[in-house]
Design a protein around this motif. Structure first.
Motif, PDB file in Angstrom:
ATOM      1  N   SER A 201     112.527  84.263 155.345  1.00  0.00           N
ATOM      2  CA  SER A 201     111.681  85.250 156.025  1.00  0.00           C
ATOM      3  C   SER A 201     112.240  86.656 155.857  1.00  0.00           C
ATOM      4  O   SER A 201     111.509  87.605 155.578  1.00  0.00           O
ATOM      5  N   ALA A 202     113.548  86.792 156.035  1.00  0.00           N
ATOM      6  CA  ALA A 202     114.166  88.121 155.988  1.00  0.00           C
ATOM      7  C   ALA A 202     113.959  88.796 154.638  1.00  0.00           C
ATOM      8  O   ALA A 202     113.694  90.006 154.580  1.00  0.00           O
ATOM      9  N   ILE A 203     114.059  88.043 153.562  1.00  0.00           N
ATOM     10  CA  ILE A 203     113.926  88.701 152.256  1.00  0.00           C
ATOM     11  C   ILE A 203     112.493  89.179 152.019  1.00  0.00           C
ATOM     12  O   ILE A 203     112.251  89.992 151.131  1.00  0.00           O
ATOM     13  N   GLN A 204     111.539  88.680 152.834  1.00  0.00           N
ATOM     14  CA  GLN A 204     110.166  89.170 152.717  1.00  0.00           C
ATOM     15  C   GLN A 204     109.908  90.378 153.600  1.00  0.00           C
ATOM     16  O   GLN A 204     109.195  91.300 153.200  1.00  0.00           O
ATOM     17  N   PHE A 205     110.489  90.412 154.813  1.00  0.00           N
ATOM     18  CA  PHE A 205     110.160  91.538 155.688  1.00  0.00           C
ATOM     19  C   PHE A 205     111.117  92.715 155.572  1.00  0.00           C
ATOM     20  O   PHE A 205     110.758  93.834 155.919  1.00  0.00           O
ATOM     21  N   VAL A 206     112.333  92.504 155.070  1.00  0.00           N
ATOM     22  CA  VAL A 206     113.276  93.625 154.935  1.00  0.00           C
ATOM     23  C   VAL A 206     112.727  94.729 154.026  1.00  0.00           C
ATOM     24  O   VAL A 206     112.846  95.917 154.354  1.00  0.00           O
ATOM     25  N   PRO A 207     112.116  94.423 152.874  1.00  0.00           N
ATOM     26  CA  PRO A 207     111.549  95.502 152.054  1.00  0.00           C
ATOM     27  C   PRO A 207     110.505  96.333 152.801  1.00  0.00           C
ATOM     28  O   PRO A 207     110.386  97.543 152.559  1.00  0.00           O
ATOM     29  N   HIS A 208     109.757  95.728 153.700  1.00  0.00           N
ATOM     30  CA  HIS A 208     108.771  96.476 154.484  1.00  0.00           C
ATOM     31  C   HIS A 208     109.461  97.312 155.560  1.00  0.00           C
ATOM     32  O   HIS A 208     109.059  98.447 155.820  1.00  0.00           O
ATOM     33  N   LEU A 209     110.500  96.751 156.184  1.00  0.00           N
ATOM     34  CA  LEU A 209     111.259  97.518 157.174  1.00  0.00           C
ATOM     35  C   LEU A 209     111.871  98.757 156.538  1.00  0.00           C
ATOM     36  O   LEU A 209     111.915  99.826 157.147  1.00  0.00           O
ATOM     37  N   ARG A 229     110.565  86.446 141.389  1.00  0.00           N
ATOM     38  CA  ARG A 229     109.364  85.838 141.964  1.00  0.00           C
ATOM     39  C   ARG A 229     108.206  85.802 140.978  1.00  0.00           C
ATOM     40  O   ARG A 229     107.424  84.838 140.933  1.00  0.00           O
ATOM     41  N   HIS A 230     108.058  86.859 140.211  1.00  0.00           N
ATOM     42  CA  HIS A 230     106.972  86.936 139.220  1.00  0.00           C
ATOM     43  C   HIS A 230     105.609  86.705 139.866  1.00  0.00           C
ATOM     44  O   HIS A 230     104.749  86.007 139.301  1.00  0.00           O
ATOM     45  N   HIS A 284     119.333  88.339 137.332  1.00  0.00           N
ATOM     46  CA  HIS A 284     118.386  89.023 138.220  1.00  0.00           C
ATOM     47  C   HIS A 284     119.124  89.968 139.159  1.00  0.00           C
ATOM     48  O   HIS A 284     118.700  91.119 139.369  1.00  0.00           O
ATOM     49  N   LEU A 285     120.225  89.514 139.721  1.00  0.00           N
ATOM     50  CA  LEU A 285     121.034  90.346 140.613  1.00  0.00           C
ATOM     51  C   LEU A 285     121.577  91.568 139.878  1.00  0.00           C
ATOM     52  O   LEU A 285     121.513  92.698 140.382  1.00  0.00           O
ATOM     53  N   HIS A 286     122.098  91.382 138.677  1.00  0.00           N
ATOM     54  CA  HIS A 286     122.689  92.488 137.919  1.00  0.00           C
ATOM     55  C   HIS A 286     121.618  93.492 137.482  1.00  0.00           C
ATOM     56  O   HIS A 286     121.893  94.696 137.425  1.00  0.00           O
ATOM     57  N   SER A 312     112.338  86.651 145.094  1.00  0.00           N
ATOM     58  CA  SER A 312     111.909  87.993 145.481  1.00  0.00           C
ATOM     59  C   SER A 312     112.139  88.962 144.331  1.00  0.00           C
ATOM     60  O   SER A 312     113.119  88.845 143.586  1.00  0.00           O
ATOM     61  N   ASP A 313     111.237  89.926 144.220  1.00  0.00           N
ATOM     62  CA  ASP A 313     111.386  91.002 143.247  1.00  0.00           C
ATOM     63  C   ASP A 313     111.692  92.336 143.914  1.00  0.00           C
ATOM     64  O   ASP A 313     111.979  93.317 143.222  1.00  0.00           O
ATOM     65  N   ASP A 314     111.628  92.375 145.266  1.00  0.00           N
ATOM     66  CA  ASP A 314     111.830  93.658 145.939  1.00  0.00           C
ATOM     67  C   ASP A 314     112.931  93.657 146.998  1.00  0.00           C
ATOM     68  O   ASP A 314     113.220  94.697 147.589  1.00  0.00           O
TER      69      ASP A 314
END
Length: 538
Positions: A201-209, A229-230, A284-286, A312-314
């Motif tokens: 959940s966090a990896i989805q809402f943190v970019p919006h926060l 994620r593509h 992906h991380l690098h 996730s991509d963001d």
């Protein structure tokens, strides 16, 4: 667009009539109106069962897709797999469907298959006791009492938020909430927001926060492995093709399933495939994190797949934003408007250091700490044949036969129960397999006039011992981490350790030889020499 276009092209169920109100006996009671509960009800109706009831404590259906409305909430399973096989949806707008579309899909299924008369919304189960003499479950609900011949627990594993107990939390002066209870009424634009947890959940809402809050501090205990994620929109031509040619959608679904199953060996111990996955995740991380200090914080030190692999991509770019700080130190305590971490300032953190540790000022705390998967609250509500609750029987280590039936709890069926979770494909595939098993069990009981079926303790023990043997060598057992797949005793009781088609094969038909069967009272036992032994009660 029309309803028929949005869910095609399964035949609608026959017209149905309302069930009796509470305080009456019902043949099958289902608890929960998410994917598992609604899917069970639909298939029961299709098989001709009309005496059923769905209890839902909320005011609407949808389960986790009703409750989780945080910004960015979406599925991490491809849309073409994340739907009922008997109710395909050609109208998914994206490869990974957003929360709102999934919730609407479930509501349309309710309408299409005539489930409203069978729903009791705002009706929580408060307790259930097995009555061996009457061969039924005695239920207490928020709307009265009733009895059930069979009880189906279908709340799902992601229904009860898990919130850690942090010292000083009662002293916090700001707002605090779990991501599954998102406060949409709260303006975060001028707030310093602390996020506890870095799960799905966090990896989805943190970019919006990051885009709305003044400051975001992410308190990370363990960095997750993250894959690209593509995600992308589903083109209109493909949606039109699926509407006009349903076999094309079934073929696409089958292909997606096969691709997902092909990646499973990486989790089961295939080192070559695991190394390939790790290489992709690190690349992906690098690509997305240039700062070596931040990158070091975000690099896991355990095997890929030991914890849930996220997509996730963001998320990574959000953590590199100027108004986002990642803190890796343990949280020591919560104060009035501060999160105090253990002595030592996080590398790269701008937070002031005190004698007691680093102080991180926050106005709002958001818990992205997941759900009670192996410690379900409903286990305390169910009292079995020997007078013990399911919670007492499990002792913190949930076990069932085929993840569905539990020794000592006759005529009880668990949907998405112990060891039915998956880390690579759609849980709905597992749920539909369990539904098949349930339907065949009820069919057997009806045809043989069986009043109670109780899985034998030795059959359940042997089954679970076999599961744990097959766990050896998998990433969940040997990956060097502790996650929600494990219960509090360290046993892996959430995940299925084989290809999912094997689970479907095991649940294709009821296996009466593994059960103690009691003839229905008031009628002949219905046995014959070539049939399984049926113990006549009384």
């Amino acid at each position: 667009m029309s309803e028929s276009a949005e869910i095609s092209p399964a035949s609608p169920a026959s017209p149905v009539s309302p069930v009796s109100p509470p305080d009456r006996h019902v043949s099958v009671v289902i608890v929960g109106a998410g994917f598992a509960g609604l899917g069970t009800a639909i298939r029961l109706l299709q098989e001709g069962h009309r005496d059923l009831l769905i209890l839902e404590q909320a005011d609407e259906v949808g389960g986790t897709w009703r409750d989780n409305t945080y910004p960015g909430c979406a599925c991490d399973v491809p849309s073409r797999l994340y739907s009922f096989s008997f109710a395909p949806n050609p109208e998914w707008s994206r490869r990974y469907a957003p929360q709102r579309e999934i919730e609407q899909y479930l509501r349309r299924c309710v309408a299409r298959y005539g489930l409203r008369p069978y729903l009791r919304l705002g009706c929580a189960l408060e307790g259930a006791v097995w009555d061996a003499e009457r061969q039924r479950w005695e239920l207490r609900t928020g709307q009265g009492t009733l009895t059930a011949g069979s009880l189906v627990m279908a709340q799902g594993p992601l229904s009860e938020p898990a919130v850690p107990s942090l010292p000083g939390m009662d002293d916090f002066a700001g707002e605090a909430f779990h991501s599954a209870r998102w406060r949409h009424d709260l303006d975060l634009s001028d707030k310093r927001v602390g996020v506890i947890g870095t799960g799905a959940s966090a990896i989805q809402f943190v970019p919006h926060l990051r885009r709305t809050a003044r400051q975001v501090t992410v308190f990370q205990r363990t960095p997750p492995w993250i894959m690209p994620r593509h995600d992308r929109p589903v083109p209109e031509w493909r949606r039109r093709l699926f509407r006009l040619a349903p076999p094309a959608q079934r073929l696409a679904r089958g292909w997606e399933y096969a691709v997902r199953e092909a990646g499973l060996p990486a989790l089961l111990g295939n080192r070559t495939m695991a190394a390939m996955g790790r290489k992709e995740a690190l690349a992906h991380l690098h690509r997305q994190v240039a700062d070596p200090v931040l990158r070091a914080k975000l690099t896991p030190d355990y095997a890929l797949g030991c914890k849930r692999v996220l997509m996730s991509d963001d998320y990574y770019p959000a953590l590199g934003a100027p108004n986002v700080d990642v803190v890796t130190e343990r949280i020591a305590r919560i104060e009035k408007n501060t999160v105090l971490t253990a002595p030592g300032t996080a590398s790269g953190s701008a937070s002031p250091t005190t004698a007691d540790g680093a102080a991180h000022p926050v106005d709002v705390l958001i818990f992205g700490t997941g759900f009670r998967v192996t410690d379900t609250g409903y286990s305390q509500l169910l009292v079995g044949a020997d007078g013990r609750t399911l919670h007492d029987v499990w002792q913190g280590s949930p076990q069932a036969y085929l993840g569905t039936t539990v020794a000592g709890f006759p005529n009880l069926f668990l949907m998405a129960g112990p060891n039915t979770g998956i880390g690579h494909t759609s849980l709905i595939y597992m749920i539909e397999s369990q539904i098949d098993y349930l339907l065949d069990s009820l069919r057997f009981m009806r045809e043989r006039r069986i009043g109670a079926m109780d899985v034998r303790a030795d059959a359940q023990l042997a089954y679970n011992a076999g599961l744990q043997r097959r766990m050896a060598g998998t990433v969940w057992a040997a990956g060097g981490c502790a996650g929600w797949y494990q219960d509090r005793h360290g046993r892996i009781t959430a995940i299925w350790p084989e290809p999912t088609w094997r689970f479907r094969r095991r649940t294709r038909s009821f296996d009466p030889e593994r059960y103690t069967l009691t003839a229905a009272r008031g009628g002949p036992p219905g046995t014959a020499p070539d049939r399984p032994t049926v113990r006549t009660a009384g």
